[in-house]
Design a protein around this motif. Structure first.
Motif, short mmCIF file in Angstrom:
data_model
loop_
_atom_site.label_atom_id
_atom_site.label_comp_id
_atom_site.label_asym_id
_atom_site.label_seq_id
_atom_site.Cartn_x
_atom_site.Cartn_y
_atom_site.Cartn_z
N ASP A 23 0.84 -1.20 0.00
CA ASP A 23 0.00 0.00 0.00
C ASP A 23 0.87 1.25 0.00
O ASP A 23 1.40 1.64 1.05
CB ASP A 23 -0.91 -0.03 1.23
CG ASP A 23 -1.80 1.21 1.31
OD1 ASP A 23 -1.78 2.03 0.35
OD2 ASP A 23 -2.50 1.37 2.32
N ASP A 59 0.10 4.29 -0.07
CA ASP A 59 -0.43 5.36 0.78
C ASP A 59 -0.06 5.18 2.24
O ASP A 59 -0.16 6.11 3.03
CB ASP A 59 -1.96 5.43 0.66
CG ASP A 59 -2.37 5.79 -0.76
OD1 ASP A 59 -1.59 6.50 -1.44
OD2 ASP A 59 -3.46 5.37 -1.19
N ARG A 102 5.50 6.18 4.97
CA ARG A 102 5.67 7.40 5.76
C ARG A 102 6.95 8.12 5.38
O ARG A 102 7.84 7.52 4.78
CB ARG A 102 5.79 7.03 7.23
CG ARG A 102 4.55 6.50 7.82
CD ARG A 102 4.75 6.43 9.32
NE ARG A 102 3.64 5.74 9.92
CZ ARG A 102 3.72 5.13 11.09
NH1 ARG A 102 4.86 5.12 11.75
NH2 ARG A 102 2.67 4.52 11.59
N ARG A 130 10.89 7.58 1.66
CA ARG A 130 9.62 7.04 2.14
C ARG A 130 9.92 5.71 2.81
O ARG A 130 10.77 4.96 2.31
CB ARG A 130 8.64 6.80 0.97
CG ARG A 130 8.42 7.98 0.07
CD ARG A 130 7.64 9.09 0.69
NE ARG A 130 6.27 8.73 1.03
CZ ARG A 130 5.53 9.39 1.91
NH1 ARG A 130 6.04 10.43 2.57
NH2 ARG A 130 4.29 9.03 2.15
#
Ligand SMILES: Nc1nc2c(c(=O)[nH]1)N(C=O)[C@@H](CNc1ccc(C(=O)N[C@@H](CCC(=O)O)C(=O)O)cc1)CN2
Ligand SMILES: Nc1ncnc2c1ncn2[C@@H]1O[C@H](COP(=O)(O)OP(=O)(O)OP(=O)(O)O)[C@@H](O)[C@H]1O
Length: 204
Positions: free
Chosen positions: A95, A97, A100, A107
């Motif tokens: 995922d 999304d 972080r 990321r």
């Protein structure tokens, strides 16, 4: 400044500028072709765990590579940058999304970190690089993160342990064009490098 450091800084800006100059469409075309080549390699077709990277800026886009590996049931690890720029690892659940901010523009997966040593047990490590010499020595972003990871892999190999196959993902023109003058003693070789047109093996 020592010559190698200056050469390295010059080489980094040259390769970064060349990447930007390629443009989005050409970068995407090359990344797609390199991805297909890499996915067909036996090191990946037989892998249970692959440590990859989430793309930053104009780096070769690994999202399709990661997506296909997950579809194949492969466990995918992504790096988590530590304060001293060493790398921890965490599992990517597919995922995007849920990723972080991992610091310095990176990321990272939201889940538990698994320790710096977990990468030694992966079947393959896909390494970000700006360029690789004809001997396989890698030029990175300058944090020394992958130098440390590759040094650990080399040490584990020395002691006879099974270690991941390491492969840099590059655009055309980044393989074999880096001047040896830009290489420092701590810079580590990868086992292979993959571009849109070839997968070159340096070792193994
Ligand atoms: N995709 C990807 N992930 C990666 C790396 C990489 O090269 N590529 N790394 C390879 O080691 C580690 C992250 N290392 C980094 C080392 C230095 C900087 C850096 O110089 N950042 C700039 C600011 C960038 C920004 O905020 O956009 C800085 O700190 O000045 C970034 C990441 C782990 N994850
Ligand atoms: N094995 C190591 N352990 C600790 N620090 C290291 C190690 N190897 C390199 N470094 C340090 O990391 C710094 C950056 O090294 P270098 O310029 O070679 O990074 P890089 O390989 O381009 O970066 P990255 O691997 O993060 O993409 C140097 O100051 C170097 O001393």
């Amino acid at each position: 400044m020592p010559d190698q450091i200056l050469e390295k800084a010059t080489a980094r800006s040259r390769f970064v500028n060349d990447r930007r100059a390629l443009g989005n469409r050409e970068r995407a075309r090359q990344a797609r072709a390199a991805t297909l080549r890499l996915l067909a390699d036996p090191h990946l077709t037989t892998a249970d765990t692959v440590a990859a990277y989430w793309p930053l800026g104009s780096e070769p886009d690994t999202r399709a590579l990661i997506g296909t590996l997950l579809e194949r049931g492969v466990r995918v690890l992504l790096p988590v940058l530590l304060a001293d720029r060493d790398l921890d690892w965490a599992r990517y659940d597919g995922d995007p999304d849920a990723l972080r901010d991992g610091g310095a523009g990176t990321r990272r997966p939201h889940g538990t970190t698994l320790g710096t040593g977990v990468v030694l047990r992966a079947a393959a490590l896909i390494v970000p690089a700006l360029a690789v010499t004809a001997d396989g020595v890698r030029l990175g972003r300058g944090g020394g993160s992958y130098d440390r990871v590759l040094a650990r892999i080399a040490a584990a190999r020395e002691s006879g342990r099974q270690t991941p196959w390491t492969c840099a993902l590059l655009y055309e023109g980044e393989l074999g064009t880096l001047d040896a003058a830009a290489v420092e003693p701590h810079d580590r070789p990868v086992d292979a490098a993959c571009t849109a047109s070839e997968l070159v093996t340096f070792r193994g």
